[in-house]
Write an enzyme that holds these catalytic residues in place. Structure first.
Site, PDB file in Angstrom:
ATOM      1  N   ARG A   6       0.867  -1.176   0.000  1.00 31.05           N
ATOM      2  CA  ARG A   6       0.000   0.000   0.000  1.00 31.05           C
ATOM      3  C   ARG A   6       0.904   1.227   0.000  1.00 31.05           C
ATOM      4  NH1 ARG A   6      -3.702   2.719   4.738  1.00 31.05           N
ATOM      5  NH2 ARG A   6      -4.531   4.366   3.396  1.00 31.05           N
ATOM      6  N   HIS A   7       0.477   2.272  -0.681  1.00 30.78           N
ATOM      7  CA  HIS A   7       1.266   3.499  -0.745  1.00 30.78           C
ATOM      8  C   HIS A   7       1.523   4.086   0.644  1.00 30.78           C
ATOM      9  CE1 HIS A   7      -2.106   6.122   0.253  1.00 30.78           C
ATOM     10  NE2 HIS A   7      -2.848   5.342  -0.529  1.00 30.78           N
ATOM     11  N   GLY A   8       2.531   4.958   0.729  1.00 28.61           N
ATOM     12  CA  GLY A   8       2.838   5.669   1.962  1.00 28.61           C
ATOM     13  C   GLY A   8       1.809   6.736   2.276  1.00 28.61           C
ATOM     14  N   GLU A  11      -1.174  13.647   2.998  1.00 25.49           N
ATOM     15  CA  GLU A  11      -1.823  14.595   3.912  1.00 25.49           C
ATOM     16  C   GLU A  11      -3.271  14.200   4.164  1.00 25.49           C
ATOM     17  OE1 GLU A  11      -0.424  16.903   5.778  1.00 25.49           O
ATOM     18  OE2 GLU A  11       1.500  16.369   4.866  1.00 25.49           O
ATOM     19  N   ASN A  13      -4.519  11.146   4.150  1.00 26.63           N
ATOM     20  CA  ASN A  13      -4.505  10.036   5.108  1.00 26.63           C
ATOM     21  C   ASN A  13      -4.369  10.583   6.526  1.00 26.63           C
ATOM     22  OD1 ASN A  13      -2.455   8.029   2.932  1.00 26.63           O
ATOM     23  ND2 ASN A  13      -4.647   7.849   3.240  1.00 26.63           N
ATOM     24  N   GLY A  20      -9.752   8.101  -2.190  1.00 25.03           N
ATOM     25  CA  GLY A  20     -10.196   7.524  -3.454  1.00 25.03           C
ATOM     26  C   GLY A  20      -9.251   7.774  -4.606  1.00 25.03           C
ATOM     27  N   ARG A  58       0.644   8.976  -5.589  1.00 21.03           N
ATOM     28  CA  ARG A  58       1.124   8.432  -4.315  1.00 21.03           C
ATOM     29  C   ARG A  58       1.617   6.994  -4.462  1.00 21.03           C
ATOM     30  NH1 ARG A  58      -4.451   9.164  -4.204  1.00 21.03           N
ATOM     31  NH2 ARG A  58      -5.758   7.436  -3.467  1.00 21.03           N
ATOM     32  N   GLU A  80      -7.213   2.933  -6.999  1.00 22.65           N
ATOM     33  CA  GLU A  80      -8.064   2.823  -5.819  1.00 22.65           C
ATOM     34  C   GLU A  80      -9.539   2.756  -6.213  1.00 22.65           C
ATOM     35  OE1 GLU A  80      -8.654   1.668  -3.212  1.00 22.65           O
ATOM     36  OE2 GLU A  80      -8.145   2.947  -1.520  1.00 22.65           O
ATOM     37  N   TYR A  83     -14.746   6.346  -5.149  1.00 21.09           N
ATOM     38  CA  TYR A  83     -15.735   6.737  -4.144  1.00 21.09           C
ATOM     39  C   TYR A  83     -16.756   7.726  -4.688  1.00 21.09           C
ATOM     40  CZ  TYR A  83     -12.742   4.527  -0.658  1.00 21.09           C
ATOM     41  OH  TYR A  83     -12.007   3.617   0.062  1.00 21.09           O
TER      42      TYR A  83
END
Length: 195
Positions: A6-8, A11, A13, A20, A58, A80, A83
């Protein structure tokens, strides 16, 4: 081996916002997380033969920091979950229909305008099936997102019956699966990323 990361952190997150398909870069913490995972792979002697990434910045940035100089290939099916109108929603102040969906992912359909989870699994599975042609005896990195990653894990573990949807998968978590005789092994969390 197929390594799924999974990406790092970004902001969004950090602010607990539903990200999304909106395109945000890693923040400084996210870059450090990805670099740390990359270092763990290098310390374990793992060099990737191929790297696939979601088209979002990302995930691309994470792939580059984790895999080093290995060329990356953008793969749309690793993007992803969409959403729709709920992108940018504060996770601490969800609309009732999203809250209802989040309470029981396996039985409640996604609200109108969102991608359905079975569609996330279907595109993840299509990609994994295509990947079989080149995955045997090679180390391949997939850089993706939380829900897309859960879709990959659900496809690889049909007997989970949706258990991955409610499982927390942190930024730069890594799962690994192996292709043997045309069949993927049940994925497990790669411990090297947390040492």
């Amino acid at each position: 081996m197929i390594y799924i990361v999974r990406h790092g952190q970004t902001e969004l997150n950090q602010r607990s916002v539903l990200q999304g398909r909106s395109n945000h870069p890693l923040n400084e913490v996210g870059r450090e997380q990805a670099q740390s995972v990359g270092d763990a792979f290098r310390n374990a002697g793992i060099v990737f033969d191929k790297v696939y990434t979601s088209p979002l910045d990302r995930a691309i940035e994470t792939a580059k920091l984790v895999a080093g100089d290995v060329p990356i290939e953008v793969e749309e099916q690793l993007i992803e979950m969409d959403y729709g109108p709920y992108e940018g929603t504060d996770l601490h102040n969800l609309p009732p229909e999203v809250e209802e969906f989040f309470k029981d992912f396996t039985h409640n359909p996604a609200p109108e305008g969102m991608e359905q989870l079975h569609d996330v699994v279907a595109r993840a599975g299509e990609f994994l099936e295509r990947l079989k042609a080149e995955a045997a005896n090679r180390d391949i990195l997939l850089s993706t997102h939380a829900i897309a990653m859960k879709g990959l894990l659900e496809y690889l573990t049909p007997e989970s019956n949706g258990a991955y949807w409610s499982k927390f998968i942190g930024n730069c978590a890594v799962y690994v699966t192996e292709l043997n005789d045309g069949t993927y092994s049940v994925p497990v969390e790669w411990e090297g990323a947390t040492k």
